[in-house]
Design an enzyme around this catalytic site. Structure first.
Site, PDB file in Angstrom:
ATOM      1  N   LYS A  52     -42.170  17.709 -99.443  1.00 53.82           N
ATOM      2  CA  LYS A  52     -42.636  16.874-100.549  1.00 53.82           C
ATOM      3  C   LYS A  52     -44.036  17.343-100.920  1.00 53.82           C
ATOM      4  O   LYS A  52     -44.767  17.860-100.090  1.00 53.82           O
ATOM      5  CB  LYS A  52     -42.677  15.410-100.096  1.00 53.82           C
ATOM      6  CG  LYS A  52     -42.997  14.409-101.202  1.00 53.82           C
ATOM      7  CD  LYS A  52     -41.782  14.075-102.001  1.00 53.82           C
ATOM      8  CE  LYS A  52     -42.043  12.929-102.973  1.00 53.82           C
ATOM      9  NZ  LYS A  52     -42.957  13.263-104.077  1.00 53.82           N
ATOM     10  N   ALA A  77     -39.783   8.701-111.477  1.00 55.80           N
ATOM     11  CA  ALA A  77     -41.221   8.682-111.745  1.00 55.80           C
ATOM     12  C   ALA A  77     -41.902   8.220-110.463  1.00 55.80           C
ATOM     13  O   ALA A  77     -42.461   7.132-110.396  1.00 55.80           O
ATOM     14  CB  ALA A  77     -41.552   7.765-112.912  1.00 55.80           C
ATOM     15  N   MET A  78     -41.818   9.066-109.453  1.00 54.83           N
ATOM     16  CA  MET A  78     -42.392   8.720-108.155  1.00 54.83           C
ATOM     17  C   MET A  78     -43.915   8.660-108.214  1.00 54.83           C
ATOM     18  O   MET A  78     -44.541   7.832-107.554  1.00 54.83           O
ATOM     19  CB  MET A  78     -41.958   9.738-107.096  1.00 54.83           C
ATOM     20  CG  MET A  78     -40.446   9.922-106.974  1.00 54.83           C
ATOM     21  SD  MET A  78     -39.583   8.447-106.400  1.00 54.83           S
ATOM     22  CE  MET A  78     -40.103   8.405-104.699  1.00 54.83           C
ATOM     23  N   CYS A 136     -45.139  18.551-112.183  1.00 55.08           N
ATOM     24  CA  CYS A 136     -44.640  17.175-112.173  1.00 55.08           C
ATOM     25  C   CYS A 136     -44.993  16.500-113.499  1.00 55.08           C
ATOM     26  O   CYS A 136     -46.157  16.500-113.906  1.00 55.08           O
ATOM     27  CB  CYS A 136     -45.254  16.407-111.009  1.00 55.08           C
ATOM     28  SG  CYS A 136     -44.854  14.650-111.014  1.00 55.08           S
ATOM     29  N   ILE A 197     -36.931  25.388-112.612  1.00 57.61           N
ATOM     30  CA  ILE A 197     -37.931  24.565-113.290  1.00 57.61           C
ATOM     31  C   ILE A 197     -38.145  23.262-112.513  1.00 57.61           C
ATOM     32  O   ILE A 197     -37.335  22.909-111.644  1.00 57.61           O
ATOM     33  CB  ILE A 197     -37.475  24.195-114.720  1.00 57.61           C
ATOM     34  CG1 ILE A 197     -36.084  23.546-114.653  1.00 57.61           C
ATOM     35  CG2 ILE A 197     -37.464  25.407-115.614  1.00 57.61           C
ATOM     36  CD1 ILE A 197     -35.524  23.014-115.978  1.00 57.61           C
ATOM     37  N   ASN A 198     -39.219  22.547-112.877  1.00 59.65           N
ATOM     38  CA  ASN A 198     -39.357  21.163-112.442  1.00 59.65           C
ATOM     39  C   ASN A 198     -38.594  20.285-113.431  1.00 59.65           C
ATOM     40  O   ASN A 198     -37.897  20.787-114.317  1.00 59.65           O
ATOM     41  CB  ASN A 198     -40.837  20.768-112.356  1.00 59.65           C
ATOM     42  CG  ASN A 198     -41.101  19.692-111.310  1.00 59.65           C
ATOM     43  OD1 ASN A 198     -40.322  18.747-111.172  1.00 59.65           O
ATOM     44  ND2 ASN A 198     -42.196  19.816-110.579  1.00 59.65           N
ATOM     45  N   THR A 199     -38.711  18.986-113.304  1.00 60.33           N
ATOM     46  CA  THR A 199     -37.908  18.072-114.111  1.00 60.33           C
ATOM     47  C   THR A 199     -38.304  18.077-115.587  1.00 60.33           C
ATOM     48  O   THR A 199     -39.421  18.432-115.954  1.00 60.33           O
ATOM     49  CB  THR A 199     -38.008  16.636-113.570  1.00 60.33           C
ATOM     50  OG1 THR A 199     -39.392  16.266-113.497  1.00 60.33           O
ATOM     51  CG2 THR A 199     -37.385  16.533-112.195  1.00 60.33           C
ATOM     52  N   GLY A 249     -32.760  23.613-110.656  1.00 66.69           N
ATOM     53  CA  GLY A 249     -32.453  22.718-111.766  1.00 66.69           C
ATOM     54  C   GLY A 249     -30.964  22.611-112.001  1.00 66.69           C
ATOM     55  O   GLY A 249     -30.362  23.527-112.559  1.00 66.69           O
ATOM     56  N   GLY A 271     -31.938  20.307-105.194  1.00 62.17           N
ATOM     57  CA  GLY A 271     -32.627  19.037-105.020  1.00 62.17           C
ATOM     58  C   GLY A 271     -31.709  17.840-105.165  1.00 62.17           C
ATOM     59  O   GLY A 271     -31.257  17.265-104.183  1.00 62.17           O
TER      60      GLY A 271
END
EC number: 1.3.1.14
Length: 311
Positions: A52, A77-78, A136, A197-199, A249, A271
């Site tokens: 993490k 949306a951590m 993020c 990619i990230n989100t 992704g 993920g």
């Protein structure tokens, strides 16, 4: 892979790390503890694991609900909750000593100096590599706020490279006009690889009340819906960069992994799909191996970037 079966191809080298197969746990909730990282490595069959994201100071993150399941994936949306790098050292050390695979520490900060501080602070635990979270989409002042600025991405990467002697990966955001500009900046800063990619920015609304579902209102979309975005980003980055591209992704099957590799991914991270089954890494590894044998490929390198030869 079925129990007892191992990837029969040679150990897979990625930025100097020896992986038993080209699948990697993506940064996320299963990387919160050393025990969970070890479980993914040992029971799940991952070739490497990413923690993490860890920052310079303790952070509680956003209010609940912070994660919801959709038909097409997950929306979260951590807000980068974490115990800070001093508070995570013991977990990282446990993972390093017990996972038997490379352990990559994901880190974040709001400035180059903060990234360097966290990177240097985690070195006593001997991470095999660092992944810089500049992507993020739901943490103000962090993540994509850094990663949408090419000059800042280059500076962050260079600052970390100055204080560590392990490979540095930079995780990129798709929420920009041209991801290759950001990739080039990371490469100029000395990155050993980029992760894409990230989100993708997203939102959900409860139509009965009219309220946004997430406590933070908006968040990041992951899962199957983002795979075409990931494929395009990986394809473009493979063309633009000299360093490896690690694809992530929407990967939930070996076919998805092969598609990303044909777009140019040197390895793939998984993920969201881990929420359904932790052994997905073994399944993907076995599927890739069977595909290579069926198609007559003697080396997995033969399929990396293959689609670029077809145009």
């Amino acid at each position: 892979m079925p129990a007892g079966r191992k990837w029969s191809y040679p150990m897979y080298n990625l930025t100097g790390l020896e992986l038993k197969n080209p699948t990697i746990l993506a940064a996320g909730v299963l990387g919160t503890t050393g025990a969970s990282l070890c479980r993914v490595a040992r029971e799940g069959g991952a070739g490497a694991v990413v923690t993490k994201s860890i920052g310079p100071a303790p952070k509680t993150g956003h209010s609940n609900p912070s994660m919801i399941k959709l038909d097409c994936g997950f929306l979260n949306a951590m807000g980068l909750p974490n115990p800070s790098y001093p508070g995570f050292l013991q977990e990282l050390e446990f993972a390093k000593n017990n996972s038997a695979v490379p352990v990559i520490a994901s880190i974040f900060g709001g400035a180059p100096s903060e990234f360097a501080e966290v990177a240097e602070g985690l070195l006593p635990a001997k991470p095999d590599a660092l992944e810089l979270n500049v992507s993020c989409p739901h943490a103000e002042g962090y993540g994509a706020a850094v990663g949408s600025n090419p000059c800042l991405v280059e500076a962050v990467t260079a600052a970390v490279k100055d204080v560590v002697n392990v490979p540095v990966w930079v995780k990129l955001t798709p929420n920009v006009a041209d991801i290759t500009c950001i990739g080039n900046a990371a490469e100029s800063g000395g990155a050993d690889a980029v992760v894409a990619i990230n989100t993708v920015k997203g939102m959900a609304i409860d139509i009965e009340s009219g309220y946004p579902v997430l406590g933070n209102r908006s968040g990041g979309l992951s899962g199957k819906a983002v795979k075409p975005v990931a494929v395009k980003c990986v394809y473009d980055l493979y063309t633009a960069l000299e360093i490896p591209v690690i694809g992530v992704g929407g990967v939930s099957s070996w076919e998805d992994a092969v598609e990303l590799m044909m777009a140019g991914a040197a390895a793939v991270q998984v993920g969201s799909a881990v929420y359904d089954r932790v052994d997905i890494f073994s399944e993907i590894g076995a599927g890739i191996e069977a595909f290579l044998e069926r198609k007559g490929y003697s080396d997995i390198q033969k399929i990396i970037g293959l689609s670029h030869e077809m145009v």
